[in-house]
Design a protein around this motif. Structure first.
Motif, PDB file in Angstrom:
ATOM      1  N   LYS A   1     -48.696 -50.708 -20.625  1.00  0.00           N
ATOM      2  CA  LYS A   1     -48.792 -49.900 -19.400  1.00  0.00           C
ATOM      3  C   LYS A   1     -49.601 -50.625 -18.336  1.00  0.00           C
ATOM      4  O   LYS A   1     -49.323 -50.542 -17.149  1.00  0.00           O
ATOM      5  CB  LYS A   1     -49.482 -48.572 -19.709  1.00  0.00           C
ATOM      6  CG  LYS A   1     -48.547 -47.504 -20.209  1.00  0.00           C
ATOM      7  CD  LYS A   1     -49.336 -46.218 -20.427  1.00  0.00           C
ATOM      8  CE  LYS A   1     -48.542 -45.279 -21.320  1.00  0.00           C
ATOM      9  NZ  LYS A   1     -49.401 -44.371 -22.074  1.00  0.00           N
ATOM     10  N   SER A   2     -50.646 -51.328 -18.770  1.00  0.00           N
ATOM     11  CA  SER A   2     -51.570 -51.904 -17.791  1.00  0.00           C
ATOM     12  C   SER A   2     -51.620 -53.431 -17.798  1.00  0.00           C
ATOM     13  O   SER A   2     -52.482 -54.012 -17.145  1.00  0.00           O
ATOM     14  CB  SER A   2     -52.975 -51.342 -18.008  1.00  0.00           C
ATOM     15  OG  SER A   2     -53.396 -51.593 -19.323  1.00  0.00           O
TER      16      SER A   2
ATOM     17  N   GLU B   1     -47.111 -54.803 -14.348  1.00  0.00           N
ATOM     18  CA  GLU B   1     -48.295 -54.285 -13.684  1.00  0.00           C
ATOM     19  C   GLU B   1     -49.512 -54.933 -14.320  1.00  0.00           C
ATOM     20  O   GLU B   1     -49.501 -55.212 -15.518  1.00  0.00           O
ATOM     21  CB  GLU B   1     -48.395 -52.767 -13.887  1.00  0.00           C
ATOM     22  CG  GLU B   1     -47.124 -52.048 -13.503  1.00  0.00           C
ATOM     23  CD  GLU B   1     -47.363 -50.835 -12.642  1.00  0.00           C
ATOM     24  OE1 GLU B   1     -48.509 -50.378 -12.575  1.00  0.00           O
ATOM     25  OE2 GLU B   1     -46.399 -50.359 -12.023  1.00  0.00           O
TER      26      GLU B   1
ATOM     27  N   TYR C   1     -53.503 -54.307 -14.644  1.00  0.00           N
ATOM     28  CA  TYR C   1     -54.868 -53.755 -14.534  1.00  0.00           C
ATOM     29  C   TYR C   1     -55.429 -53.586 -15.936  1.00  0.00           C
ATOM     30  O   TYR C   1     -55.821 -52.505 -16.335  1.00  0.00           O
ATOM     31  CB  TYR C   1     -54.900 -52.445 -13.719  1.00  0.00           C
ATOM     32  CG  TYR C   1     -53.971 -51.334 -14.178  1.00  0.00           C
ATOM     33  CD1 TYR C   1     -52.610 -51.372 -13.918  1.00  0.00           C
ATOM     34  CD2 TYR C   1     -54.472 -50.216 -14.861  1.00  0.00           C
ATOM     35  CE1 TYR C   1     -51.762 -50.342 -14.337  1.00  0.00           C
ATOM     36  CE2 TYR C   1     -53.639 -49.175 -15.272  1.00  0.00           C
ATOM     37  CZ  TYR C   1     -52.283 -49.251 -15.009  1.00  0.00           C
ATOM     38  OH  TYR C   1     -51.448 -48.228 -15.429  1.00  0.00           O
TER      39      TYR C   1
ATOM     40  N   ILE D   1     -45.601 -55.400  -9.641  1.00  0.00           N
ATOM     41  CA  ILE D   1     -45.474 -54.185  -8.835  1.00  0.00           C
ATOM     42  C   ILE D   1     -46.836 -53.750  -8.333  1.00  0.00           C
ATOM     43  O   ILE D   1     -47.014 -53.351  -7.199  1.00  0.00           O
ATOM     44  CB  ILE D   1     -44.842 -53.060  -9.685  1.00  0.00           C
ATOM     45  CG1 ILE D   1     -43.447 -53.495 -10.143  1.00  0.00           C
ATOM     46  CG2 ILE D   1     -44.763 -51.745  -8.911  1.00  0.00           C
ATOM     47  CD1 ILE D   1     -42.964 -52.778 -11.372  1.00  0.00           C
ATOM     48  N   TYR D   2     -47.811 -53.858  -9.227  1.00  0.00           N
ATOM     49  CA  TYR D   2     -49.178 -53.476  -8.871  1.00  0.00           C
ATOM     50  C   TYR D   2     -50.158 -54.339  -9.663  1.00  0.00           C
ATOM     51  O   TYR D   2     -49.913 -54.644 -10.824  1.00  0.00           O
ATOM     52  CB  TYR D   2     -49.440 -51.983  -9.194  1.00  0.00           C
ATOM     53  CG  TYR D   2     -50.914 -51.668  -9.175  1.00  0.00           C
ATOM     54  CD1 TYR D   2     -51.606 -51.592  -7.975  1.00  0.00           C
ATOM     55  CD2 TYR D   2     -51.630 -51.536 -10.365  1.00  0.00           C
ATOM     56  CE1 TYR D   2     -52.975 -51.381  -7.954  1.00  0.00           C
ATOM     57  CE2 TYR D   2     -53.006 -51.319 -10.355  1.00  0.00           C
ATOM     58  CZ  TYR D   2     -53.663 -51.246  -9.151  1.00  0.00           C
ATOM     59  OH  TYR D   2     -55.014 -51.059  -9.124  1.00  0.00           O
TER      60      TYR D   2
ATOM     61  N   ASN E   1     -54.690 -54.868  -9.985  1.00  0.00           N
ATOM     62  CA  ASN E   1     -55.997 -54.439  -9.482  1.00  0.00           C
ATOM     63  C   ASN E   1     -56.762 -55.633  -8.912  1.00  0.00           C
ATOM     64  O   ASN E   1     -56.274 -56.773  -8.951  1.00  0.00           O
ATOM     65  CB  ASN E   1     -56.795 -53.710 -10.575  1.00  0.00           C
ATOM     66  CG  ASN E   1     -57.166 -54.605 -11.733  1.00  0.00           C
ATOM     67  OD1 ASN E   1     -56.736 -55.753 -11.814  1.00  0.00           O
ATOM     68  ND2 ASN E   1     -57.956 -54.088 -12.644  1.00  0.00           N
TER      69      ASN E   1
ATOM     70  N   SER F   1     -56.225 -59.750  -9.173  1.00  0.00           N
ATOM     71  CA  SER F   1     -55.951 -60.531  -7.967  1.00  0.00           C
ATOM     72  C   SER F   1     -56.712 -61.859  -8.016  1.00  0.00           C
ATOM     73  O   SER F   1     -56.194 -62.916  -7.632  1.00  0.00           O
ATOM     74  CB  SER F   1     -56.384 -59.696  -6.754  1.00  0.00           C
ATOM     75  OG  SER F   1     -56.396 -60.470  -5.603  1.00  0.00           O
TER      76      SER F   1
ATOM     77  N   ASP G   1     -38.737 -52.121  -1.265  1.00  0.00           N
ATOM     78  CA  ASP G   1     -39.515 -51.010  -0.697  1.00  0.00           C
ATOM     79  C   ASP G   1     -41.010 -51.100  -1.020  1.00  0.00           C
ATOM     80  O   ASP G   1     -41.745 -50.153  -0.791  1.00  0.00           O
ATOM     81  CB  ASP G   1     -38.944 -49.661  -1.168  1.00  0.00           C
ATOM     82  CG  ASP G   1     -39.119 -49.465  -2.662  1.00  0.00           C
ATOM     83  OD1 ASP G   1     -39.388 -50.466  -3.371  1.00  0.00           O
ATOM     84  OD2 ASP G   1     -38.989 -48.321  -3.121  1.00  0.00           O
ATOM     85  N   ASN G   2     -41.436 -52.232  -1.566  1.00  0.00           N
ATOM     86  CA  ASN G   2     -42.857 -52.355  -1.912  1.00  0.00           C
ATOM     87  C   ASN G   2     -43.572 -53.269  -0.910  1.00  0.00           C
ATOM     88  O   ASN G   2     -43.792 -54.451  -1.142  1.00  0.00           O
ATOM     89  CB  ASN G   2     -42.998 -52.882  -3.355  1.00  0.00           C
ATOM     90  CG  ASN G   2     -44.414 -52.780  -3.888  1.00  0.00           C
ATOM     91  OD1 ASN G   2     -45.368 -52.625  -3.127  1.00  0.00           O
ATOM     92  ND2 ASN G   2     -44.561 -52.884  -5.197  1.00  0.00           N
ATOM     93  N   ASP G   3     -43.929 -52.673   0.243  1.00  0.00           N
ATOM     94  CA  ASP G   3     -44.599 -53.427   1.311  1.00  0.00           C
ATOM     95  C   ASP G   3     -45.905 -54.047   0.844  1.00  0.00           C
ATOM     96  O   ASP G   3     -46.263 -55.149   1.255  1.00  0.00           O
ATOM     97  CB  ASP G   3     -44.924 -52.496   2.494  1.00  0.00           C
ATOM     98  CG  ASP G   3     -43.680 -51.981   3.156  1.00  0.00           C
ATOM     99  OD1 ASP G   3     -42.587 -52.462   2.791  1.00  0.00           O
ATOM    100  OD2 ASP G   3     -43.795 -51.089   4.028  1.00  0.00           O
ATOM    101  N   ALA G   4     -46.619 -53.304  -0.015  1.00  0.00           N
ATOM    102  CA  ALA G   4     -47.921 -53.799  -0.476  1.00  0.00           C
ATOM    103  C   ALA G   4     -47.740 -55.114  -1.233  1.00  0.00           C
ATOM    104  O   ALA G   4     -48.487 -56.067  -1.009  1.00  0.00           O
ATOM    105  CB  ALA G   4     -48.586 -52.758  -1.361  1.00  0.00           C
TER     106      ALA G   4
ATOM    107  N   TYR H   1     -49.404 -58.674  -0.226  1.00  0.00           N
ATOM    108  CA  TYR H   1     -50.231 -59.470  -1.137  1.00  0.00           C
ATOM    109  C   TYR H   1     -49.666 -60.880  -1.283  1.00  0.00           C
ATOM    110  O   TYR H   1     -50.403 -61.860  -1.292  1.00  0.00           O
ATOM    111  CB  TYR H   1     -50.321 -58.805  -2.520  1.00  0.00           C
ATOM    112  CG  TYR H   1     -51.287 -57.655  -2.579  1.00  0.00           C
ATOM    113  CD1 TYR H   1     -52.651 -57.866  -2.371  1.00  0.00           C
ATOM    114  CD2 TYR H   1     -50.859 -56.364  -2.852  1.00  0.00           C
ATOM    115  CE1 TYR H   1     -53.552 -56.813  -2.421  1.00  0.00           C
ATOM    116  CE2 TYR H   1     -51.752 -55.302  -2.911  1.00  0.00           C
ATOM    117  CZ  TYR H   1     -53.103 -55.532  -2.701  1.00  0.00           C
ATOM    118  OH  TYR H   1     -53.979 -54.496  -2.754  1.00  0.00           O
TER     119      TYR H   1
ATOM    120  N   LEU I   1     -33.176 -53.057  -3.940  1.00  0.00           N
ATOM    121  CA  LEU I   1     -33.300 -51.937  -4.862  1.00  0.00           C
ATOM    122  C   LEU I   1     -31.988 -51.694  -5.583  1.00  0.00           C
ATOM    123  O   LEU I   1     -30.918 -51.731  -4.973  1.00  0.00           O
ATOM    124  CB  LEU I   1     -33.681 -50.669  -4.097  1.00  0.00           C
ATOM    125  CG  LEU I   1     -35.089 -50.628  -3.520  1.00  0.00           C
ATOM    126  CD1 LEU I   1     -35.296 -49.349  -2.736  1.00  0.00           C
ATOM    127  CD2 LEU I   1     -36.130 -50.737  -4.630  1.00  0.00           C
TER     128      LEU I   1
END
Lengths: 130, 177
Positions: free
Chosen positions: A10-11, A29, A31, A65-66, A68, A72, A101-104, A108, A128
């Motif tokens: 998950k992380s 992801e 984190y 996608i993400y 922390n 980074s 659709d993932n501007d963030a 980055y 997408l």
């Protein structure tokens, strides 16, 4: 060299580093509970691999996608290792892959690109899926 | 025994989540995911906001786990703190709090004041500089969590220290996105 294969949780992202095909990827992801501990085998593998590199063309696909803030920093450390390798004329291309659709994720990627000089750093938009 | 009034109060305040208790990495994964899904699928269906709220939530809970002085006796990776996520006037906010040693207050306070005074460009430069710096001794993370939060905040950082006893203070930080 043995392939480095770490399954996603998950992380934490899936890591697939294949020295035979010279294709490396980190996807998912990031984190993890302990960032330094998670990325330690990644750094170890990468440093040994880069030492062994000659004329091969390496493709590094990074699709996150993400992540922390401590991840980074780990990513910046990875890019610094790749930069150094490119300074020694090793042929590495990094694809920073982000969802349309993932501007963030795009931002980055752009910010990493600003801090990178010799490594080829491509921003690759992924359409997408319907 | 009835929690209905309490729940009504939270709902009226626009509070999506209010949690006070032990925090662990698993809580980030579980509760964080639920919040993300809830905001993504909410009436606004806002994927960008969902990711922003989630990322601040992650940084804040990680700070509680790392820096709260209230730790579990058995599991040192479990710390006590409080976190609130809400929405007011169209803006999501995330408030986190935990007990710290008062002697750590001054360093933290001046660091946060420094961040609160920076504009977005200055924060970006500072973030990049700190990202490339070596990890400092006392910092278990990369030391850029607060900068990350400040960058995602639409308003200057809000924070507060309240004296608890002779050696402890309670630290609260609010991020509005």
């Amino acid at each position: 060299m043995q392939t480095l294969e770490i399954s996603a949780t998950k992380s934490s992202p899936a890591v697939h580093f294949d020295a035979q095909s010279n294709t490396l990827s980190i996807m998912g992801e990031s984190y993890p509970e302990n960032t330094a501990q998670f990325y330690e085998p990644v750094f170890e593998w990468l440093e040994e691999y880069i030492d062994s590199l000659q004329e091969q063309h390496v493709t590094f696909n990074m699709e996150l996608i993400y992540f922390n803030s401590s991840s980074s920093k780990a990513l910046m450390d990875i890019f610094d290792i790749l930069e150094e390798a490119c300074d020694e004329d090793k042929k590495i291309v990094l694809n920073w892959i982000y969802d349309e659709d993932n501007d963030a994720a795009l931002e980055y990627g752009e910010e990493f690109a600003e801090d990178i000089e010799s490594l080829t750093f491509n921003l690759v938009e992924k359409p997408l899926a319907d | 025994m009835n929690l209905y009034d309490y729940k009504q109060e939270l709902d009226q305040e626009g509070i999506l989540l209010s949690f006070s208790g032990p925090m662990t990495h698993e809580m980030i994964e579980g509760v964080g995911r639920a919040i993300r899904v809830k905001i993504e699928g909410g009436e606004d269906g806002d994927k960008k906001a969902a990711l922003k709220v989630f990322s601040i939530f992650v940084e804040q809970v990680e700070n509680v786990i790392r820096y709260s002085v209230e730790k579990d006796h058995v599991d040192s990776n479990m710390s006590f703190g409080i976190i609130v996520i809400g929405k007011k006037d169209g803006h999501f906010y995330i408030i986190g709090g935990n007990k710290i040693e008062t002697e750590k207050q001054q360093t933290l306070e001046s660091y946060l004041e420094q961040l609160a005074a920076m504009n977005k460009d200055e924060l970006k430069v500072f973030y990049k500089k700190r990202r490339r710096a070596e990890r400092s001794g006392d910092s278990k993370g990369a030391g850029i969590g607060f900068i990350e939060m400040a960058r995602k905040s639409s308003q200057p950082l809000e924070f507060n220290f309240q004296k608890v006893d002779d050696i402890h203070s309670f630290f609260t930080i609010k991020i509005t996105i």
